[in-house]
Scaffold this motif. Structure first.
Motif, mmCIF file in Angstrom:
data_model
loop_
_atom_site.group_PDB
_atom_site.id
_atom_site.type_symbol
_atom_site.label_atom_id
_atom_site.label_comp_id
_atom_site.label_asym_id
_atom_site.label_seq_id
_atom_site.Cartn_x
_atom_site.Cartn_y
_atom_site.Cartn_z
ATOM 1 N N ALA A 55 -24.796 -21.500 -22.489
ATOM 2 C CA ALA A 55 -25.303 -21.599 -21.122
ATOM 3 C C ALA A 55 -25.291 -20.207 -20.493
ATOM 4 N N VAL A 56 -26.279 -19.971 -19.660
ATOM 5 C CA VAL A 56 -26.376 -18.723 -18.904
ATOM 6 C C VAL A 56 -26.724 -19.098 -17.471
ATOM 7 N N ALA A 57 -26.007 -18.518 -16.517
ATOM 8 C CA ALA A 57 -26.289 -18.761 -15.105
ATOM 9 C C ALA A 57 -26.925 -17.506 -14.513
ATOM 10 N N ILE A 91 -16.991 -23.291 -22.492
ATOM 11 C CA ILE A 91 -17.392 -22.491 -21.325
ATOM 12 C C ILE A 91 -18.799 -22.884 -20.890
ATOM 13 N N ALA A 92 -19.685 -23.085 -21.845
ATOM 14 C CA ALA A 92 -21.042 -23.540 -21.517
ATOM 15 C C ALA A 92 -20.996 -24.892 -20.814
ATOM 16 N N ASP A 93 -20.163 -25.788 -21.333
ATOM 17 C CA ASP A 93 -20.008 -27.108 -20.701
ATOM 18 C C ASP A 93 -19.548 -26.966 -19.246
ATOM 19 N N LEU A 139 -20.396 -27.276 -13.460
ATOM 20 C CA LEU A 139 -20.308 -26.694 -12.115
ATOM 21 C C LEU A 139 -21.679 -26.631 -11.454
ATOM 22 N N ALA A 140 -22.683 -26.273 -12.222
ATOM 23 C CA ALA A 140 -24.040 -26.241 -11.669
ATOM 24 C C ALA A 140 -24.445 -27.632 -11.188
ATOM 25 N N SER A 141 -24.194 -28.630 -12.003
ATOM 26 C CA SER A 141 -24.548 -30.006 -11.631
ATOM 27 C C SER A 141 -23.792 -30.471 -10.396
ATOM 28 N N VAL A 186 -27.222 -27.402 -8.516
ATOM 29 C CA VAL A 186 -27.983 -26.246 -8.986
ATOM 30 C C VAL A 186 -28.810 -26.706 -10.174
ATOM 31 N N PHE A 187 -30.069 -26.319 -10.169
ATOM 32 C CA PHE A 187 -30.993 -26.714 -11.223
ATOM 33 C C PHE A 187 -30.500 -26.227 -12.586
ATOM 34 N N VAL A 188 -30.537 -27.115 -13.580
ATOM 35 C CA VAL A 188 -30.166 -26.782 -14.959
ATOM 36 C C VAL A 188 -31.385 -27.043 -15.833
ATOM 37 N N HIS A 189 -31.804 -26.014 -16.552
ATOM 38 C CA HIS A 189 -32.964 -26.129 -17.443
ATOM 39 C C HIS A 189 -32.499 -25.949 -18.879
ATOM 40 N N ASP A 190 -32.965 -26.808 -19.767
ATOM 41 C CA ASP A 190 -32.579 -26.754 -21.170
ATOM 42 C C ASP A 190 -33.654 -26.028 -21.973
ATOM 43 N N SER A 191 -33.381 -24.767 -22.300
ATOM 44 C CA SER A 191 -34.296 -23.960 -23.104
ATOM 45 C C SER A 191 -33.472 -23.071 -24.035
ATOM 46 N N PRO A 192 -33.131 -23.587 -25.219
ATOM 47 C CA PRO A 192 -32.277 -22.816 -26.128
ATOM 48 C C PRO A 192 -32.813 -21.429 -26.456
ATOM 49 N N GLU A 193 -34.123 -21.299 -26.592
ATOM 50 C CA GLU A 193 -34.698 -19.990 -26.915
ATOM 51 C C GLU A 193 -34.471 -18.996 -25.785
ATOM 52 N N LEU A 194 -34.678 -19.438 -24.550
ATOM 53 C CA LEU A 194 -34.472 -18.562 -23.404
ATOM 54 C C LEU A 194 -32.991 -18.228 -23.239
#
Length: 89
Positions: free
Chosen positions: A11-13, A33-35, A40-42, A46-54
């Motif tokens: 995860a990256v914020a 840590i990603a979890d 925390l975002a949820s 805060v919007f969470v987008h699932d894009s493993p490549e990004l």
């Protein structure tokens, strides 16, 4: 074993503030840590987008650094889309 490592959740914020030149990496991590970043975002809507490549690309950037210009377009489009989704809630 290499397959297990490649499937570790990351995860990256990002934070973008008006008048800053670009979004900045404010948190990043793998596994637990990603979890925690995602939880925390949820919790804070805060919007969470699932894009493993990004996430793979963004996770290579140091904390408190701006994203590179090569990623501006994709991140800008994502932020615009996220804002429109948030406005429709």
């Amino acid at each position: 074993m290499a397959d297990d490592l490649s499937k570790t959740k990351k995860a990256v914020a990002l934070r973008y503030q008006e008048f800053e030149p670009a979004p900045k990496i404010v948190a990043k991590g793998e596994g637990l840590i990603a979890d925690k970043i995602i939880a925390l975002a949820s919790e804070h809507n805060v919007f969470v987008h699932d894009s493993p490549e990004l996430v793979d690309l963004l996770s290579q950037i140091d904390l408190d650094e701006y994203i590179p210009q090569t990623l501006w377009l994709v991140v800008a489009e994502l932020l615009i889309w996220a804002k429109s989704v948030d406005a429709s809630r």
